[in-house]
Scaffold this active site. Structure first.
Site, PDB file in Angstrom:
ATOM      1  N   TYR A 145       0.830  -1.211   0.000  1.00 28.92           N
ATOM      2  CA  TYR A 145       0.000   0.000   0.000  1.00 28.92           C
ATOM      3  C   TYR A 145       0.862   1.259   0.000  1.00 28.92           C
ATOM      4  CZ  TYR A 145      -4.691  -1.920   0.727  1.00 28.92           C
ATOM      5  OH  TYR A 145      -5.902  -2.539   0.568  1.00 28.92           O
ATOM      6  N   ASP A 252     -12.446  -8.708   4.335  1.00 28.81           N
ATOM      7  CA  ASP A 252     -13.699  -8.722   3.570  1.00 28.81           C
ATOM      8  C   ASP A 252     -14.324 -10.115   3.633  1.00 28.81           C
ATOM      9  OD1 ASP A 252     -13.623  -6.077   2.666  1.00 28.81           O
ATOM     10  OD2 ASP A 252     -14.258  -6.664   0.645  1.00 28.81           O
TER      11      ASP A 252
END
Ligand code: IPM
Ligand code: MG
Length: 361
Positions: A145, A252
């Site tokens: 990231y 998720d």
């Protein structure tokens, strides 16, 4: 009352404003009930920030956050933001900088099945058993990231560097072991150490930290296996600790197996008490302004704020208990089932706030 409990409220995009409004209502109910003097101040973020102030993370929003004790965030993201340059879009231009600027390296994402909603889980009943309750502790300020970005002059290739340093791994591992001590004393560290060098270092540093937490059991698991185990046997997990990218994907997956994406909160923490609290779900633009979104994930994020930033456990329990009581009979569209009363975003918030006030101590 100058109790120094100031909350920066960043409603953001899509359904953000509606769900945040209900979370603020519930936090106000707790504040009145226990006289804890929470103060709220609003600012724009995400595409809403771009529209009103020309930037997804306007300077005054950042300033408000700096002058607050915590942040309550709705969601960012809007299809209209696709026209903005990638670096200026809500995710890269607001959410990631907020995490990085405040060094909020520990993202706590609970995956707990609510007994009243067991039938909403896509998992088979025998896998769920009497329910599961685990937490993903995701490293949030490192990894691909934030690794070096590269491309060649002709733009024939691009790359994102996956890099972890020992101090980065050490501090997130410590958070995970500490959390496990308040739960069932088990940490599963997830990596890809059979392929990635960054993971080899991750694994060895987690083991180093474990020496100070010998009362907590530690196991290592490859990320591909973990993705499978979450659907095969989620009850085996207590605390999962993992890197930024793996944690994004696994959290998720973990949230959907509970069957209630609209119910799950999160906290992003650093070394101090300051934190950013937001629902796990996104801005769902197509449901915006229709009074159908489920505000409970954001309301429960408020409970996490009371627990981790303000240390007001009784207020956190009030919110969590009120939510469980209210969903016995009342449901937003996403969690609706036969024989229950269908309520909108506003009514759900009001019912929870009312229950908070009425609950005995
Ligand atoms: C999350 C989201 C973000 C992430 C996006 C919106 C940048 O998916 O919080 O999990 O990838 O971290
Ligand atoms: Mg994600």
């Amino acid at each position: 009352m100058a109790l120094n409990r100031k909350i920066a409220v960043l409603a953001g995009d899509g359904i953000g404003p509606e769900i945040v409004q209900q979370a603020v209502l519930c936090l106000k109910a707790v504040s009145d009930k226990h006289s804890i003097g929470l103060e709220f101040e609003h600012a724009y973020v995400g595409y809403a920030g771009y529209e009103k102030k020309g930037q997804c993370l306007p300077a005054e929003t950042l300033e408000l956050c700096r002058n607050s004790d915590s942040i309550l965030l709705g969601a960012v993201g809007d299809p209209r933001a696709d026209k903005l340059p990638p670096a200026g879009q809500p995710e890269r231009g607001a959410l990631l900088p907020l995490r990085k600027i405040f060094d909020l390296y520990a993202n706590i994402r609970p995956a707990k099945i609510f007994p009243a909603l067991i039938d909403a889980s896509p998992l088979k009943r025998e896998i769920i058993g009497d329910g599961f309750d685990f937490v993903t502790v995701r490293e949030l300020t490192g990894d691909v990231y934030f690794g070096k970005k590269d491309l060649d002059e002709k733009d024939t290739w691009r790359s994102d560097l996956m890099k972890y340093s020992r101090p980065e791994v050490s501090r997130i591992a410590k958070k995970a072991f500490e959390l496990a001590r308040t739960r069932r004393n088990k940490v599963t560290s997830v990596d890809k150490a059979n392929v990635l060098y960054a993971s080899v270092l991750w694994r060895s540093e987690v083991e180093n930290v474990h020496k100070q937490f010998s009362d907590v059991s530690l196991e290592h698991m490859y990320v591909d296996n973990c993705a499978m185990q979450i659907v095969k046997n989620p009850r085996q997990f207590d605390v999962i600790v993992t890197g930024n990218l793996f944690g994004d994907i696994l959290s998720d997956e973990s949230s959907i197996v509970t069957g209630s994406l609209g119910m799950l909160p999160s906290a992003s923490l650093g070394d101090g008490k300051f934190g950013l609290y937001e629902p796990i779900h996104g801005s769902a633009p197509k449901y915006a302004g229709q009074d159908v979104a489920n505000p409970i994930a954001t309301i429960l994020s408020g409970a996490m704020m009371l627990r981790y930033t303000f240390g007001i456990e009784e207020g956190a329990k009030d919110i969590e208990g009120a939510v469980e009581a209210v969903i016995e009979h009342n449901r937003t569209k996403d969690i609706m089932s036969e024989g229950k009363k269908l309520v909108g975003t506003n009514e759900m918030g009001k019912l929870v706030a009312k229950e908070i006030i009425q609950r005995g101590d």
